[in-house]
Design a protein around this motif. Structure first.
Motif, mmCIF file in Angstrom:
data_model
loop_
_atom_site.group_PDB
_atom_site.id
_atom_site.type_symbol
_atom_site.label_atom_id
_atom_site.label_comp_id
_atom_site.label_asym_id
_atom_site.label_seq_id
_atom_site.Cartn_x
_atom_site.Cartn_y
_atom_site.Cartn_z
ATOM 1 N N GLY A 177 0.824 -1.203 0.000
ATOM 2 C CA GLY A 177 0.000 0.000 0.000
ATOM 3 C C GLY A 177 0.859 1.254 0.000
ATOM 4 N N VAL A 178 0.632 2.120 -0.964
ATOM 5 C CA VAL A 178 1.355 3.387 -1.066
ATOM 6 C C VAL A 178 0.308 4.506 -1.159
ATOM 7 N N LEU A 199 5.623 6.480 1.070
ATOM 8 C CA LEU A 199 6.018 5.071 1.077
ATOM 9 C C LEU A 199 6.094 4.551 2.507
ATOM 10 N N PRO A 200 5.802 3.280 2.704
ATOM 11 C CA PRO A 200 5.997 2.699 4.031
ATOM 12 C C PRO A 200 7.486 2.675 4.386
ATOM 13 N N GLU A 201 7.788 2.762 5.652
ATOM 14 C CA GLU A 201 9.180 2.650 6.117
ATOM 15 C C GLU A 201 9.758 1.327 5.600
ATOM 16 N N GLY A 202 10.999 1.360 5.154
ATOM 17 C CA GLY A 202 11.634 0.159 4.616
ATOM 18 C C GLY A 202 11.483 0.011 3.115
ATOM 19 N N ASP A 215 12.871 8.607 -1.397
ATOM 20 C CA ASP A 215 12.983 8.006 -0.073
ATOM 21 C C ASP A 215 11.625 7.932 0.607
ATOM 22 N N ALA A 216 11.510 7.018 1.581
ATOM 23 C CA ALA A 216 10.250 6.815 2.294
ATOM 24 C C ALA A 216 9.777 8.088 2.994
ATOM 25 N N VAL A 228 8.816 0.495 -7.084
ATOM 26 C CA VAL A 228 8.859 0.518 -5.621
ATOM 27 C C VAL A 228 9.500 -0.775 -5.146
ATOM 28 N N GLN A 229 10.500 -0.646 -4.264
ATOM 29 C CA GLN A 229 11.220 -1.817 -3.775
ATOM 30 C C GLN A 229 11.454 -1.725 -2.279
ATOM 31 N N GLN A 230 11.511 -2.881 -1.670
ATOM 32 C CA GLN A 230 11.899 -2.943 -0.271
ATOM 33 C C GLN A 230 13.412 -2.753 -0.212
ATOM 34 N N VAL A 231 13.859 -1.953 0.743
ATOM 35 C CA VAL A 231 15.289 -1.692 0.880
ATOM 36 C C VAL A 231 15.744 -2.019 2.297
#
Length: 173
Positions: free
Chosen positions: A9-10, A58-61, A88-89, A121-124
């Motif tokens: 979810g963004v 963006l969600p954290e992470g 950035d988030a 969008v990617q998890q980092v």
């Protein structure tokens, strides 16, 4: 049998109320199309910052990365100056895209709502840097910047670091 992953979810806010939201053109696409809200002509060699009319949370992470569109690159010579651009988030401002016209002769025209880039969008991962006096060995070591070859200017397509031998041969002449 493969399952479809649950979408992340963004939150998104339109700065321009008429701009279409980013969308995926095809099932399985990694990037959602970003559009410009501004008409603009780019002369050869010219660059511009084009607004997209959207802000995201963006969600954290997670981070979003603004990538070029291959069709614009192939057909028009349009590239992104800082590809990929990083969102950035914690950033809440409008996403803007820095484009450049690399065609040496032709101008490029952008119309309002033209697709100009894609958003991935990617998890980092967060890392904790630990300073050391020496790094452990690896097979690659410090090899980089063309060290594996693969291009005619550095010794053909067979791989290997042939650049050093090409430079050595020239120095001996």
């Amino acid at each position: 049998m493969t399952s479809t992953p649950t979408p992340v979810g963004v939150l998104i806010k339109r700065v321009d109320p008429d701009v279409p939201l980013p969308e995926y053109a095809h099932p399985g696409d990694a990037g959602a199309d970003l559009r410009t809200t501004e008409s603009r002509v780019l002369e050869p060699g010219e660059r511009a910052v084009l607004p997209t009319g959207v802000c995201i949370a963006l969600p954290e992470g997670y981070a979003a990365f603004v990538h070029p569109r291959s069709g614009l690159a192939a057909r028009c010579g349009v590239a992104l100056v800082n590809a990929p651009g990083t969102v950035d988030a914690g950033y809440r401002g409008e996403i803007k895209v820095i484009v450049v016209n690399l065609d040496p002769r032709e101008s490029v025209r952008f119309e309002r709502f033209d697709r100009i880039a894609q958003l991935v969008v990617q998890q980092v991962e967060k890392v904790r840097f630990q300073e050391v006096a020496e790094l452990p060995d690896s097979a690659r070591a410090a090899g980089g910047f063309g060290s594996t070859g693969g291009h005619a200017a550095v010794g053909g397509t067979t791989g290997g670091n042939r650049y050093a031998s090409v430079v050595s041969d020239r120095e001996g002449q």
